[in-house]
Scaffold this motif. Structure first.
Motif, short mmCIF file in Angstrom:
data_model
loop_
_atom_site.label_atom_id
_atom_site.label_comp_id
_atom_site.label_asym_id
_atom_site.label_seq_id
_atom_site.Cartn_x
_atom_site.Cartn_y
_atom_site.Cartn_z
N SER A 1 43.28 48.75 36.05
CA SER A 1 43.57 49.48 37.21
C SER A 1 44.04 48.65 38.26
N LEU A 2 43.52 47.26 38.34
CA LEU A 2 43.80 46.40 39.35
C LEU A 2 45.14 46.26 39.45
N ALA A 3 46.00 46.13 38.12
CA ALA A 3 47.65 45.90 38.17
C ALA A 3 48.31 47.09 38.81
N THR A 4 47.67 48.28 38.81
CA THR A 4 48.50 49.36 39.49
C THR A 4 48.08 49.59 40.66
N ARG A 5 46.68 49.21 41.26
CA ARG A 5 46.54 49.40 42.72
C ARG A 5 46.74 48.46 43.48
N TYR A 6 47.03 47.06 42.89
CA TYR A 6 47.47 45.95 43.66
C TYR A 6 48.76 45.13 43.04
N PRO A 7 49.76 46.08 42.75
CA PRO A 7 50.74 45.55 41.81
C PRO A 7 51.57 44.17 42.65
N GLY A 8 51.46 43.98 43.75
CA GLY A 8 52.11 43.11 44.43
C GLY A 8 51.30 41.69 44.35
N VAL A 9 50.20 41.82 44.27
CA VAL A 9 49.19 40.60 44.19
C VAL A 9 49.13 40.35 42.72
N VAL A 10 48.66 41.07 41.89
CA VAL A 10 48.22 40.67 40.46
C VAL A 10 49.76 40.28 39.78
N GLY A 11 50.65 40.90 39.98
CA GLY A 11 52.09 40.28 39.55
C GLY A 11 52.45 39.26 39.65
N GLU A 12 52.19 38.37 40.75
CA GLU A 12 52.24 36.97 40.94
C GLU A 12 51.16 36.02 40.92
N LEU A 13 50.21 36.57 40.56
CA LEU A 13 48.77 35.76 40.55
C LEU A 13 48.66 34.87 39.34
N ASP A 14 49.20 33.75 39.46
CA ASP A 14 49.12 32.63 38.52
C ASP A 14 47.84 32.48 38.27
N GLY A 15 47.50 32.47 36.72
CA GLY A 15 46.20 32.39 36.17
C GLY A 15 45.46 33.80 35.90
N ALA A 16 46.26 34.83 36.22
CA ALA A 16 45.78 36.19 35.77
C ALA A 16 46.07 36.47 34.37
N PRO A 17 45.39 37.46 33.67
CA PRO A 17 45.73 37.75 32.43
C PRO A 17 47.14 38.21 32.07
#
Length: 359
Positions: A73-89
């Motif tokens: 759910s993090l990906a859909t709640r904060y797509p702009g952050v998670v999408g370019e978060l180097d080191g994220a799964p």
């Protein structure tokens, strides 16, 4: 052709009137320096009561440790952050960027594939993955150059597909026989045309910081994979400026159609990676002088014997933009570099003995 060379020449001549940029000041920061831009949705992410890793200050390694097993759910709640978060799964970033593309609508909602980056602001930034990044033990990152934008990432500058970073990366992936994961990384603001910005290192220095962080993210999520960085044109300058800060997992660096890598010799890159170079005799870049003067120019060409790079074949490359064209010696050579030494390449990408030699 003449107009492009003329603009470059005038830029270099004007150098005597301009002070040198402080590229090193941009580069000489921590290896996990902040992203090029604060991600979309950062304020909400920071306010989340779960105390999520800060997208600007947290290192990719810290991000990876904090988000291992994070809810989808993090990906859909904060797509702009998670999408370019180097080191994220990896899967989480794919999901986030798909959500961001759907939200952007228009052409982006219809883009296929898997993406580690999507930011439509300004000229845009994007990174598309070909192959299975979650299992690959070898990763090739293609860094494009001047005039590449989010809007022409798939269709190519001027609608010419062979100038598309996505098409070039797909060609490389196929030529490598699916043995690697290939990433077309447009994670920095490229120069507009062959002018002042293309002759200086300001944008390359900023791009090098972003590339360092991106590579750190890859090593966080795929610590046992090795990496090849392939820089085309101004993208090779970005790679050159980043080289000294890159981890040991980067075993190969290739520059093609390069105006220079910001140094005079391969040893000055201060990397343990093998350094490769190729330049077609029909590439207009051969007319660009290999010098640095008052902050303009990018130093000795990497194909100059005095530079000390390993030269790969480019005899059948017809111009500046066809190094990754199907059937060329250049694509075969770059595929072999992407695969890495000691690994068997498909028959169609077999190379001459001077490519893929010992370390």
């Amino acid at each position: 052709m003449r107009s492009r060379l003329g603009r470059w020449a005038l830029t270099l001549l004007s150098a005597v009137l301009v002070a040198a940029p402080a590229a090193n000041a941009v580069l000489d920061g921590p290896a996990t320096a902040a992203p090029a831009a604060v991600p979309i949705g950062t304020a909400g992410w920071r306010a989340d009561p779960r105390h999520l890793p800060d997208p600007v200050t947290a290192s990719p390694a810290a991000v990876h440790a904090a988000l291992a097993g994070a809810p989808r759910s993090l990906a859909t709640r904060y797509p702009g952050v998670v999408g370019e978060l180097d080191g994220a799964p990896i899967a989480l970033r794919y999901r986030a960027n798909r959500a961001a593309m759907d939200a952007a609508g228009g052409r982006y909602a219809g883009w296929r594939g898997r993406y580690l980056l999507f930011d439509p602001r300004g000229d845009g930034r994007v990174a598309q993955v070909f192959g299975d990044l979650s299992t690959a033990d070898r990763i090739a990152v293609l860094v494009p150059g001047v005039d590449d934008r989010l809007t022409n990432f798939h269709r190519g500058l001027g609608g010419k597909a062979y100038r598309s970073p996505a098409v070039q990366a797909a060609n490389l992936y196929r030529a490598a026989g699916g043995r690697v994961a290939v990433i077309a990384w447009l994670g920095y603001a490229t120069p507009h045309g062959v002018g002042v910005d293309a002759a200086r290192e300001r944008l390359a220095a900023t791009g090098a910081v972003a590339l360092r962080r991106f590579v750190a993210g890859l090593t966080a999520v795929r610590p046992h994979a090795t990496i090849a960085l392939l820089g085309h044109s101004y993208g090779s300058t970005v790679v050159g400026l980043a080289a000294r800060y890159l981890p040991r997992q980067v075993t190969d660096i290739a520059a093609f159609g390069s105006p220079g890598m910001g140094v005079g010799t391969a040893s000055a890159l201060r990397t343990s990676a093998r350094v490769w170079a190729g330049q077609s005799g029909r590439d207009w870049i051969r007319y660009v002088p290999g010098l640095r003067l008052f902050g303009f120019g990018h130093g000795r060409k990497p194909v100059d014997p005095a530079f000390g790079a390993r030269i790969f074949p480019t005899a059948d490359v017809e111009d500046h933009d066809h190094y990754l064209a199907p059937g060329t010696d250049s694509l075969a050579a770059l595929a072999r570099i992407a695969i890495g030494p000691g690994r068997v390449a498909p028959a169609r990408t077999a190379l001459a003995a001077n490519v893929g030699g010992a370390a």
